[in-house]
Every structure is written in C-alpha cells, then in structure tokens.
Design an enzyme around this catalytic site. Sequence first.
Site, PDB file in Angstrom:
ATOM      1  N   HIS A  57       0.803  -1.230   0.000  1.00 33.10           N
ATOM      2  CA  HIS A  57       0.000   0.000   0.000  1.00 33.10           C
ATOM      3  C   HIS A  57       0.834   1.278   0.000  1.00 33.10           C
ATOM      4  CE1 HIS A  57       0.997  -0.001   4.253  1.00 33.10           C
ATOM      5  NE2 HIS A  57       0.596   1.249   4.314  1.00 33.10           N
TER       6      HIS A  57
HETATM    7  C1  UD1 Z   1      -2.402   5.407   5.750  1.00 34.79           C
HETATM    8  C2  UD1 Z   1      -1.118   5.935   6.375  1.00 34.79           C
HETATM    9  C3  UD1 Z   1      -0.052   4.853   6.343  1.00 34.79           C
HETATM   10  C4  UD1 Z   1      -0.549   3.588   7.015  1.00 34.79           C
HETATM   11  C5  UD1 Z   1      -1.845   3.154   6.343  1.00 34.79           C
HETATM   12  C6  UD1 Z   1      -2.407   1.926   7.011  1.00 34.79           C
HETATM   13  C7  UD1 Z   1      -0.741   8.361   6.113  1.00 34.79           C
HETATM   14  C8  UD1 Z   1       0.091   9.383   5.428  1.00 34.79           C
HETATM   15  N1  UD1 Z   1      -0.592   7.097   5.657  1.00 34.79           N
HETATM   16  O1  UD1 Z   1      -2.141   5.138   4.373  1.00 34.79           O
HETATM   17  O2  UD1 Z   1       1.075   5.307   7.060  1.00 34.79           O
HETATM   18  O3  UD1 Z   1       0.423   2.571   6.900  1.00 34.79           O
HETATM   19  O4  UD1 Z   1      -2.795   4.237   6.445  1.00 34.79           O
HETATM   20  O5  UD1 Z   1      -3.364   1.320   6.195  1.00 34.79           O
HETATM   21  O6  UD1 Z   1      -1.472   8.661   7.030  1.00 34.79           O
HETATM   22  N2  UD1 Z   1      -9.584   4.587   1.453  1.00 34.79           N
HETATM   23  C9  UD1 Z   1     -10.746   3.868   1.439  1.00 34.79           C
HETATM   24  N3  UD1 Z   1     -11.382   3.635   2.624  1.00 34.79           N
HETATM   25  C10 UD1 Z   1     -10.896   4.068   3.809  1.00 34.79           C
HETATM   26  C11 UD1 Z   1      -9.718   4.823   3.807  1.00 34.79           C
HETATM   27  C12 UD1 Z   1      -9.056   5.062   2.629  1.00 34.79           C
HETATM   28  O7  UD1 Z   1     -11.212   3.430   0.406  1.00 34.79           O
HETATM   29  O8  UD1 Z   1     -11.517   3.785   4.850  1.00 34.79           O
HETATM   30  C13 UD1 Z   1      -8.885   4.835   0.175  1.00 34.79           C
HETATM   31  C14 UD1 Z   1      -9.136   6.211  -0.377  1.00 34.79           C
HETATM   32  O9  UD1 Z   1      -9.186   6.129  -1.764  1.00 34.79           O
HETATM   33  C15 UD1 Z   1      -7.885   6.965   0.018  1.00 34.79           C
HETATM   34  C16 UD1 Z   1      -6.817   5.876  -0.043  1.00 34.79           C
HETATM   35  O10 UD1 Z   1      -7.494   4.687   0.383  1.00 34.79           O
HETATM   36  O11 UD1 Z   1      -7.611   8.047  -0.795  1.00 34.79           O
HETATM   37  C17 UD1 Z   1      -5.646   6.130   0.849  1.00 34.79           C
HETATM   38  O12 UD1 Z   1      -6.055   6.352   2.198  1.00 34.79           O
HETATM   39  P1  UD1 Z   1      -5.209   7.315   3.163  1.00 34.79           P
HETATM   40  O13 UD1 Z   1      -5.831   7.346   4.508  1.00 34.79           O
HETATM   41  O14 UD1 Z   1      -4.953   8.607   2.500  1.00 34.79           O
HETATM   42  O15 UD1 Z   1      -3.780   6.611   3.293  1.00 34.79           O
HETATM   43  P2  UD1 Z   1      -3.353   5.070   3.321  1.00 34.79           P
HETATM   44  O16 UD1 Z   1      -2.755   4.726   2.008  1.00 34.79           O
HETATM   45  O17 UD1 Z   1      -4.439   4.186   3.865  1.00 34.79           O
END
Ligand code: UD1
Length: 363
Positions: free
Chosen positions: A205
């Site tokens: 991820h």
């Molecule tokens: C985040 C953390 C990372 C951690 C990871 C654990 C930051 C900078 N990164 O990364 O350090 O290892 O979480 O999983 O905080 N999305 C969904 N559903 C959700 C949440 C997110 O579909 O409930 C999708 C969205 O398209 C979003 C993407 O996942 O844009 C990324 O989510 P985001 O919270 O920005 O960062 P992670 O890649 O999950």
Amino acid sequence: MSPRVLTVVGNRPQFVKAAAVSGRLRERADEILVHTGQHYDPELSDVFFEELDPPRPDHELEIGSGTHAEQTAAILTRLEPLVADLRPDALLVYGDTNSTLGGALVAAKSSVPLAHVEAGMRSGNRAMPEEINRVVADSLGELLLCPTEAAMENLRHEGLGDRAVETGDVMADVALGMGPVADERSRILERLGVEPRGFFVASAHRPGNVDDPEHLALLLEVLEQAAALAPVVFPVHPRTRARLEDAGSLEGLAERGMTTTEPLGYLDMTRLVRTARGMITDSGGLQKEAFLAGVPCLTMRDETEWVETVDAGWNRLIGLRPEAVRSTLEELPTAGEPSPAAEIYGSGRAGERVATAIADRLG
Ligand code: UD1
C-alpha cells in the site's frame, strides 16, 4: 484525581495499537478516545473494534479521504475545539500517519503535553510521508515511548534521549496475545482453499510502490516470482485496488498465481501470517508480525524502520527487484523455526509499560 488522557487514532494499525494500551491506561487514567475517521470503511475500521475490542470512540471527527493538506487541516480544525473543551492533561498519539501528525500539532499548539507511542522509528527516507510525521511528532512530544533499542538510539542521536522511554512494541502484545485466538477462530485457510505452509501472503500500500504505474508493474512481477513457487494470497488495500483498476491489472492477477481478497480483519490476517510459507510486503507492522510468527519476510522497500527483523536474519529488503525473490527466499530460515522476536519486542508487556509511563510522567 486520575489524569485525563485524550487519545487520537484514525488508521487501521492504530486501532490495533490502541487495543494493547487502552485497557491498561484506563486502570490509571480517564481516557477519551477520538477517531479521526481517516480510515472509515468497515473493512479498515469497524472490524478491528469488533475483533480486538478496544473501547469505542467517544468522538468521531469524520475527516475521510483527501490530500495530506486536507486531512491534516481537517484534523486541526475539528480537534482543536474538542481539546479546548475537554482540557486533557495529556494527548496520546500512535505511529506515523496523518492522524498522528494532526494530533501532535493540536497538542503542541494547545499546550497539552504530548505522548507518542512508536517514537524514534526512522527510515532515513524523507520522501515517505510517514517519516515527516514521525520527525514532527517526536520533536513535539514530551514523552517518547520507543518500541526498540534502535528507536531509543535514534532519539539519542537527535538529542531527544532525555524524553525517551523504551517500552517494547505494543503491536507485538496484540500479535502474541491474539495469535492463538486467530488459529482457533479464523476459517480463512478453508475459505481460500490453501494449506498451512503451502502459500505466500502479500500486502502492498505504500504510495511509492503503488501510485507510479511502473513501480506497480514491478511489484506485480515480484509477487509473480513468488507465485511460481506457491500461490500468493493478496488482500488488497483500497489505495492499491484503485491503482490496479486504473492500470487494468486487477483482472489478470488470478492467471498469474495470485488470489486477491478484500482487506481482511485482524484474526484472518494473523492466521494467514502465522501459517504462510513466507510474507511479501511493504508494510511495517507485517514485517514484524511475520518475525514474531517465525515466518520469513521479503520487504518491497529499500529501507526499514524495524531493523531487528533484518539483523536477526528473518527479513530481507528486496525493493522492487523480481530477480531477487527466489535466491533470497532460499537464504532465509524456513517458516516455523523458532525466532527471537518476542523478547526483542518486549515479551507482550509494552501496553503495560506505556500506560505506566504516561501515568507517572504526565499524570
Ligand atoms: C495510511 C497511512 C499509512 C498507514 C496506512 C495503514 C498516512 C500518510 N498514511 O495510508 O502510514 O500505513 O494508512 O493502512 O497517514 N480509502 C478507502 N477507505 C478508507 C480509507 C481510505 O477506500 O476507509 C482509500 C481512499 O481512496 C484513500 C486511499 O485509500 O484516498 C488512501 O487512504 P489514506 O488514509 O490517505 O492513506 P493510506 O494509504 O491508507
């Protein structure tokens, strides 16, 4: 009177970490739990509260997805008035996500002492958003709770040693405690039709690996090399699923030996890790959970914060080099051999030490 501690969580691994600490902390403090809502999908959030049973959030900020600026700004705007209203004696954050950063900044600007769990972790790579978040949280923290001796050393090197306490790793507490429960309750092997030690488990991820189409293609080649030896079970994070869909690669993965699933809950993932032939990942937590389970790990990065996993010979950094997969696997221990991980990470007592340090130093 018991101190009032406001804890901020928001992402999948933070729900696991809070599960190790909250119970112990509540014996010594009044804890108020705030969920930022950075992770909101039931598969990334609710299932962890159901399986690990940490206390339910008292407040939800519902920030959702967005750019780093949007997420951080939303936390600042929504958390600051809550902190002003509740006037906690300390604010507690975990790890290195945007939820950690937002919590740390609000604590500092509101003059509330900050405790940081998983302090002192460094990759040395400032291109990782997490590295920025760690450095800021540690420089603002009054109590820096370190999972390992290596983390303590990093903080001493930065002149922050006098605020640091070595506690062990809180995620290891949960992995050690819940491992046998996962073996008993999870039916994931049966559901996926795989045998113990007859498959690899993979996860990916990191933005650096999945957001760039060329890197994503290489990452799939790495997994394909492993799949030539045994099936690869690949639970797909939402960020990665979106990028695979953009690249049109999702459909072809089964033919390349990969079984994709939705993001899994803690028990199913733990069961997979404990019974796999090997782990292939870019996650920090999973490198360590494989080590704790005595399962060899290939890490698709060029550096790691969890240096003990490499030093002990159970983890190798292979970046995105498909040609490294087979030869490296041959050099690593076989899954199931005893590993020294439990002692290195605090023997399951980190949550207790974190709670005691917060009550003694910030209470
Ligand atoms: C985040 C953390 C990372 C951690 C990871 C654990 C930051 C900078 N990164 O990364 O350090 O290892 O979480 O999983 O905080 N999305 C969904 N559903 C959700 C949440 C997110 O579909 O409930 C999708 C969205 O398209 C979003 C993407 O996942 O844009 C990324 O989510 P985001 O919270 O920005 O960062 P992670 O890649 O999950």
